[in-house]
Design a protein around this motif. Sequence first.
Motif, PDB file in Angstrom:
ATOM      1  N   VAL A 177       0.866  -1.176   0.000  1.00  0.00           N
ATOM      2  CA  VAL A 177       0.000   0.000   0.000  1.00  0.00           C
ATOM      3  C   VAL A 177       0.905   1.229   0.000  1.00  0.00           C
ATOM      4  CG1 VAL A 177      -1.855   1.232   1.178  1.00  0.00           C
ATOM      5  CG2 VAL A 177      -1.738  -1.274   1.315  1.00  0.00           C
ATOM      6  N   SER A 178       0.794   2.053  -1.043  1.00  0.00           N
ATOM      7  CA  SER A 178       1.679   3.220  -1.155  1.00  0.00           C
ATOM      8  C   SER A 178       0.870   4.508  -1.237  1.00  0.00           C
ATOM      9  CB  SER A 178       2.580   3.090  -2.391  1.00  0.00           C
ATOM     10  OG  SER A 178       1.816   2.946  -3.567  1.00  0.00           O
ATOM     11  N   GLY A 179       1.376   5.542  -0.553  1.00  0.00           N
ATOM     12  CA  GLY A 179       0.738   6.847  -0.574  1.00  0.00           C
ATOM     13  C   GLY A 179       1.522   7.829  -1.421  1.00  0.00           C
ATOM     14  N   SER A 198       1.930  11.301   3.058  1.00  0.00           N
ATOM     15  CA  SER A 198       1.736  10.112   2.221  1.00  0.00           C
ATOM     16  C   SER A 198       1.967   8.823   3.004  1.00  0.00           C
ATOM     17  CB  SER A 198       2.669  10.163   1.008  1.00  0.00           C
ATOM     18  OG  SER A 198       4.029  10.136   1.401  1.00  0.00           O
ATOM     19  N   SER A 199       2.937   8.842   3.915  1.00  0.00           N
ATOM     20  CA  SER A 199       3.229   7.643   4.710  1.00  0.00           C
ATOM     21  C   SER A 199       2.085   7.296   5.652  1.00  0.00           C
ATOM     22  CB  SER A 199       4.522   7.838   5.506  1.00  0.00           C
ATOM     23  OG  SER A 199       5.621   8.038   4.651  1.00  0.00           O
ATOM     24  N   ARG A 201      -1.062   8.224   5.429  1.00  0.00           N
ATOM     25  CA  ARG A 201      -2.238   7.825   4.650  1.00  0.00           C
ATOM     26  C   ARG A 201      -2.146   6.360   4.234  1.00  0.00           C
ATOM     27  NH1 ARG A 201      -3.843  12.841   0.517  1.00  0.00           N
ATOM     28  NH2 ARG A 201      -5.101  13.994   2.055  1.00  0.00           N
ATOM     29  N   ALA A 202      -0.988   5.950   3.734  1.00  0.00           N
ATOM     30  CA  ALA A 202      -0.816   4.550   3.334  1.00  0.00           C
ATOM     31  C   ALA A 202      -0.972   3.625   4.530  1.00  0.00           C
ATOM     32  CB  ALA A 202       0.563   4.361   2.690  1.00  0.00           C
ATOM     33  N   ALA A 222       3.421  -0.844   4.037  1.00  0.00           N
ATOM     34  CA  ALA A 222       2.944   0.506   3.697  1.00  0.00           C
ATOM     35  C   ALA A 222       4.148   1.396   3.407  1.00  0.00           C
ATOM     36  CB  ALA A 222       2.113   1.085   4.833  1.00  0.00           C
ATOM     37  N   GLY A 224       5.346   5.452   1.953  1.00  0.00           N
ATOM     38  CA  GLY A 224       5.010   6.813   1.561  1.00  0.00           C
ATOM     39  C   GLY A 224       6.027   7.346   0.562  1.00  0.00           C
ATOM     40  N   VAL A 246      -3.698   6.797  -3.396  1.00  0.00           N
ATOM     41  CA  VAL A 246      -3.192   5.622  -2.685  1.00  0.00           C
ATOM     42  C   VAL A 246      -3.265   4.454  -3.651  1.00  0.00           C
ATOM     43  CG1 VAL A 246      -3.668   3.929  -0.865  1.00  0.00           C
ATOM     44  CG2 VAL A 246      -3.771   6.371  -0.352  1.00  0.00           C
ATOM     45  N   THR A 265       6.229   1.068  -8.471  1.00  0.00           N
ATOM     46  CA  THR A 265       5.636   2.410  -8.430  1.00  0.00           C
ATOM     47  C   THR A 265       5.591   3.080  -9.800  1.00  0.00           C
ATOM     48  OG1 THR A 265       7.783   3.406  -7.981  1.00  0.00           O
ATOM     49  CG2 THR A 265       6.463   2.727  -6.077  1.00  0.00           C
TER      50      THR A 265
END
Length: 269
Positions: A177-179, A198-199, A201-202, A222, A224, A246, A265
């Motif tokens: 899961v990446s933000g 971003s971190s 959120r992920a 996870a 970011g 996300v 990514t």
Amino acid sequence: MSKKNKRHQEHEEHPDESWLLPYSDLMTLLLAMFIVLFGMSNVDSQKFRELSEAFNSVLTGGHGVLDQTSMNSNTKTSNEDISKAASELITKKTTDMMRKKEQENLEALKKQLDDYIKQNGLTNDLDTKLNQSQLMITIRDNALFPSGEADVKPDARILAKAISNMLQQFPDYEVIVSGHTDNIPISNREFPSNWDLSSVRALNFMKILLLNDQLDPKKFSAIGYGEYHPVSPNDTNVGRALNRRVEVSIIRKYLDPATPQLGVTSAHE
């Protein structure tokens, strides 16, 4: 000399050849195994000739199974080559079958996700893409979070639960899961930078997925990425909106070595 003794001596002059029958059966079985292994996989003509020569050397290299002096170094090397080639062919065939099955599984999961997106009117907020590295689910940030925040919206929890229920059908896959954010700097008491936003959120979205106890936390991570993996230029509002997202990536286990691999990514780039 009596006729009885003469017949007895003539009989003793002939060695016992009963071992020939099991020996010939063994050679037949080896030949059959070689043919089956060759039929299981397409090999180039050069490799086939080498294997044929090695196999013929094994069959014709000695005068008998009890004559150990006939097993020279070339015959031993041929045995090793055949064993190695057979192992490689079986491994390749098994991997090809597993890769095909994986493709079918990921295509089925993508269809489930696409049907859910369409049925719930989420085509503007979610997108799926299957490539040679992964199945990626992209979720726009406004579908998950209030602007500049990392707490998942109550409505988005329903989406997370739906995704987790689909993922539990494939429990052995690694999930990342990446933000991602746009390039507009953020600096407040909670988030000193886009990296932090971003971190978190992920991480928060991943935690909701893992409320499903059928999923294995060891398979999840996870990350970011901040503003550093954009999928669109940041010089327009539309571009920046696309970059705030996300991504949930289901990573393939059986990659095709003949196909250039896309980074986790970079599927959108």
